[in-house]
Design a protein around this motif. Structure first.
Motif, PDB file in Angstrom:
ATOM      1  N   LEU A   1       0.822  -1.201   0.000  1.00  0.00           N
ATOM      2  CA  LEU A   1       0.000   0.000   0.000  1.00  0.00           C
ATOM      3  C   LEU A   1       0.859   1.256   0.000  1.00  0.00           C
ATOM      4  N   ASN A   2       0.246   2.371  -0.406  1.00  0.00           N
ATOM      5  CA  ASN A   2       0.977   3.636  -0.303  1.00  0.00           C
ATOM      6  C   ASN A   2       0.876   4.193   1.117  1.00  0.00           C
ATOM      7  N   ALA A   3       1.630   5.230   1.418  1.00  0.00           N
ATOM      8  CA  ALA A   3       1.729   5.759   2.781  1.00  0.00           C
ATOM      9  C   ALA A   3       0.387   6.256   3.315  1.00  0.00           C
ATOM     10  N   VAL A   4      -0.409   6.889   2.500  1.00  0.00           N
ATOM     11  CA  VAL A   4      -1.706   7.411   2.956  1.00  0.00           C
ATOM     12  C   VAL A   4      -2.631   6.265   3.350  1.00  0.00           C
ATOM     13  N   GLU A   5      -2.706   5.214   2.517  1.00  0.00           N
ATOM     14  CA  GLU A   5      -3.556   4.071   2.833  1.00  0.00           C
ATOM     15  C   GLU A   5      -3.095   3.393   4.120  1.00  0.00           C
ATOM     16  N   ARG A   6      -1.788   3.253   4.300  1.00  0.00           N
ATOM     17  CA  ARG A   6      -1.273   2.636   5.527  1.00  0.00           C
ATOM     18  C   ARG A   6      -1.678   3.455   6.747  1.00  0.00           C
ATOM     19  N   PHE A   7      -1.596   4.779   6.628  1.00  0.00           N
ATOM     20  CA  PHE A   7      -1.958   5.652   7.747  1.00  0.00           C
ATOM     21  C   PHE A   7      -3.439   5.512   8.086  1.00  0.00           C
ATOM     22  N   LEU A   8      -4.284   5.467   7.058  1.00  0.00           N
ATOM     23  CA  LEU A   8      -5.722   5.450   7.289  1.00  0.00           C
ATOM     24  C   LEU A   8      -6.255   4.087   7.712  1.00  0.00           C
ATOM     25  N   ILE A   9      -5.797   3.028   7.071  1.00  0.00           N
ATOM     26  CA  ILE A   9      -6.386   1.720   7.353  1.00  0.00           C
ATOM     27  C   ILE A   9      -5.402   0.698   7.919  1.00  0.00           C
ATOM     28  N   GLY A  10      -4.132   1.054   7.999  1.00  0.00           N
ATOM     29  CA  GLY A  10      -3.137   0.117   8.514  1.00  0.00           C
ATOM     30  C   GLY A  10      -2.732  -0.897   7.464  1.00  0.00           C
ATOM     31  N   SER A  11      -1.574  -1.460   7.620  1.00  0.00           N
ATOM     32  CA  SER A  11      -1.086  -2.397   6.607  1.00  0.00           C
ATOM     33  C   SER A  11      -1.624  -3.803   6.868  1.00  0.00           C
ATOM     34  N   ILE A  12      -1.742  -4.535   5.791  1.00  0.00           N
ATOM     35  CA  ILE A  12      -2.201  -5.918   5.883  1.00  0.00           C
ATOM     36  C   ILE A  12      -1.187  -6.744   6.665  1.00  0.00           C
ATOM     37  N   SER A  13       0.111  -6.526   6.394  1.00  0.00           N
ATOM     38  CA  SER A  13       1.138  -7.304   7.092  1.00  0.00           C
ATOM     39  C   SER A  13       1.086  -7.060   8.597  1.00  0.00           C
ATOM     40  N   GLU A  14       0.817  -5.828   9.006  1.00  0.00           N
ATOM     41  CA  GLU A  14       0.710  -5.523  10.435  1.00  0.00           C
ATOM     42  C   GLU A  14      -0.432  -6.303  11.072  1.00  0.00           C
ATOM     43  N   THR A  15      -1.549  -6.363  10.392  1.00  0.00           N
ATOM     44  CA  THR A  15      -2.705  -7.093  10.919  1.00  0.00           C
ATOM     45  C   THR A  15      -2.427  -8.593  10.966  1.00  0.00           C
ATOM     46  N   ILE A  16      -1.748  -9.108   9.957  1.00  0.00           N
ATOM     47  CA  ILE A  16      -1.401 -10.538   9.946  1.00  0.00           C
ATOM     48  C   ILE A  16      -0.506 -10.864  11.140  1.00  0.00           C
ATOM     49  N   VAL A  17       0.499 -10.028  11.383  1.00  0.00           N
ATOM     50  CA  VAL A  17       1.415 -10.263  12.509  1.00  0.00           C
ATOM     51  C   VAL A  17       0.644 -10.297  13.829  1.00  0.00           C
ATOM     52  N   ARG A  18      -0.286  -9.365  13.984  1.00  0.00           N
ATOM     53  CA  ARG A  18      -1.023  -9.280  15.250  1.00  0.00           C
ATOM     54  C   ARG A  18      -2.016 -10.421  15.453  1.00  0.00           C
ATOM     55  N   SER A  19      -2.605 -10.941  14.382  1.00  0.00           N
ATOM     56  CA  SER A  19      -3.701 -11.884  14.576  1.00  0.00           C
ATOM     57  C   SER A  19      -3.407 -13.330  14.179  1.00  0.00           C
ATOM     58  N   ALA A  20      -2.268 -13.597  13.574  1.00  0.00           N
ATOM     59  CA  ALA A  20      -1.953 -14.972  13.159  1.00  0.00           C
ATOM     60  C   ALA A  20      -1.673 -15.863  14.366  1.00  0.00           C
ATOM     61  N   LYS A  21      -2.020 -17.116  14.219  1.00  0.00           N
ATOM     62  CA  LYS A  21      -1.780 -18.116  15.278  1.00  0.00           C
ATOM     63  C   LYS A  21      -0.477 -18.879  15.053  1.00  0.00           C
ATOM     64  N   CYS A  22       0.275 -18.496  14.016  1.00  0.00           N
ATOM     65  CA  CYS A  22       1.536 -19.171  13.709  1.00  0.00           C
ATOM     66  C   CYS A  22       2.612 -18.109  13.481  1.00  0.00           C
ATOM     67  N   ASP A  23       3.813 -18.552  13.168  1.00  0.00           N
ATOM     68  CA  ASP A  23       4.903 -17.623  12.875  1.00  0.00           C
ATOM     69  C   ASP A  23       4.594 -16.820  11.622  1.00  0.00           C
ATOM     70  N   VAL A  24       5.085 -15.577  11.597  1.00  0.00           N
ATOM     71  CA  VAL A  24       4.903 -14.709  10.432  1.00  0.00           C
ATOM     72  C   VAL A  24       6.257 -14.111  10.072  1.00  0.00           C
ATOM     73  N   LEU A  25       6.587 -14.173   8.791  1.00  0.00           N
ATOM     74  CA  LEU A  25       7.800 -13.548   8.279  1.00  0.00           C
ATOM     75  C   LEU A  25       7.375 -12.421   7.350  1.00  0.00           C
ATOM     76  N   VAL A  26       7.760 -11.194   7.708  1.00  0.00           N
ATOM     77  CA  VAL A  26       7.463 -10.031   6.877  1.00  0.00           C
ATOM     78  C   VAL A  26       8.744  -9.685   6.127  1.00  0.00           C
ATOM     79  N   VAL A  27       8.669  -9.726   4.800  1.00  0.00           N
ATOM     80  CA  VAL A  27       9.837  -9.539   3.952  1.00  0.00           C
ATOM     81  C   VAL A  27       9.842  -8.126   3.396  1.00  0.00           C
ATOM     82  N   ARG A  28      10.968  -7.469   3.535  1.00  0.00           N
ATOM     83  CA  ARG A  28      11.118  -6.119   2.991  1.00  0.00           C
ATOM     84  C   ARG A  28      11.833  -6.194   1.651  1.00  0.00           C
ATOM     85  N   THR A  29      11.484  -5.287   0.747  1.00  0.00           N
ATOM     86  CA  THR A  29      12.169  -5.205  -0.534  1.00  0.00           C
ATOM     87  C   THR A  29      13.585  -4.723  -0.281  1.00  0.00           C
TER      88      THR A  29
END
Length: 155
Positions: free
Chosen positions: A117-145
């Protein structure tokens, strides 16, 4: 507790960040002899208003997702991953990935890009990866470019 992953779920959306996540998942799947589950969630919120005027948008989104995942499956198989599944679902990626899809494939690792997502969308609705990290029941790997890749796209 096991140190091996057997069912890896990779969230891809066509972004550069998701591509890096996919590429990293290939090595992890090969090292662990794991099943690679590639998922694309077609975010119904993003085209709901447009679909009222253009009924073919859902079909085009489905076609794009199928082609993207098929290409990734071919690449993973050519790289030596033996078991690759593709999943296309409709809904909110924030809820579908960590709750529904991860449970369906019995994921013990979810891999996703840092952001598509772009910066404005992240600010308004939060990133998908952030939500996955918070709510997943297993390990999560977030990969940066990689930084050199980011610099090349900004020029």
């Amino acid at each position: 507790m096991t140190l091996n992953y057997k069912h890896i779920l990779v969230a891809v959306d066509g972004s550069k960040e998701a591509e890096w996540a996919f590429k990293k998942s290939i090595g992890i799947a090969k090292r662990n002899s794991a099943t690679l589950n590639l998922v694309n969630i077609i975010d119904t919120r993003s085209f709901a208003a447009v679909e009222a005027y253009d009924r073919s948008i859902a079909e085009r989104a489905q076609g794009f997702a199928q082609q993207l995942l098929s290409d990734y499956r071919t690449e993973a198989e050519q790289a030596g991953v033996k078991d690759v599944n593709i999943i296309v679902e409709y809904g909110s990626p924030k809820t579908m990935i960590p709750r529904d899809v991860s449970k369906k494939v019995e994921a013990d690792l979810i891999i996703c890009g840092a952001t598509g997502l772009n910066a404005v969308e992240r600010f308004l609705i939060g990133s998908i990866s952030e939500t996955i990290v918070r709510s997943a029941k297993c390990d999560v790997l977030v990969v940066r470019t990689e930084e050199k890749e980011i610099a090349a796209t900004e020029e």
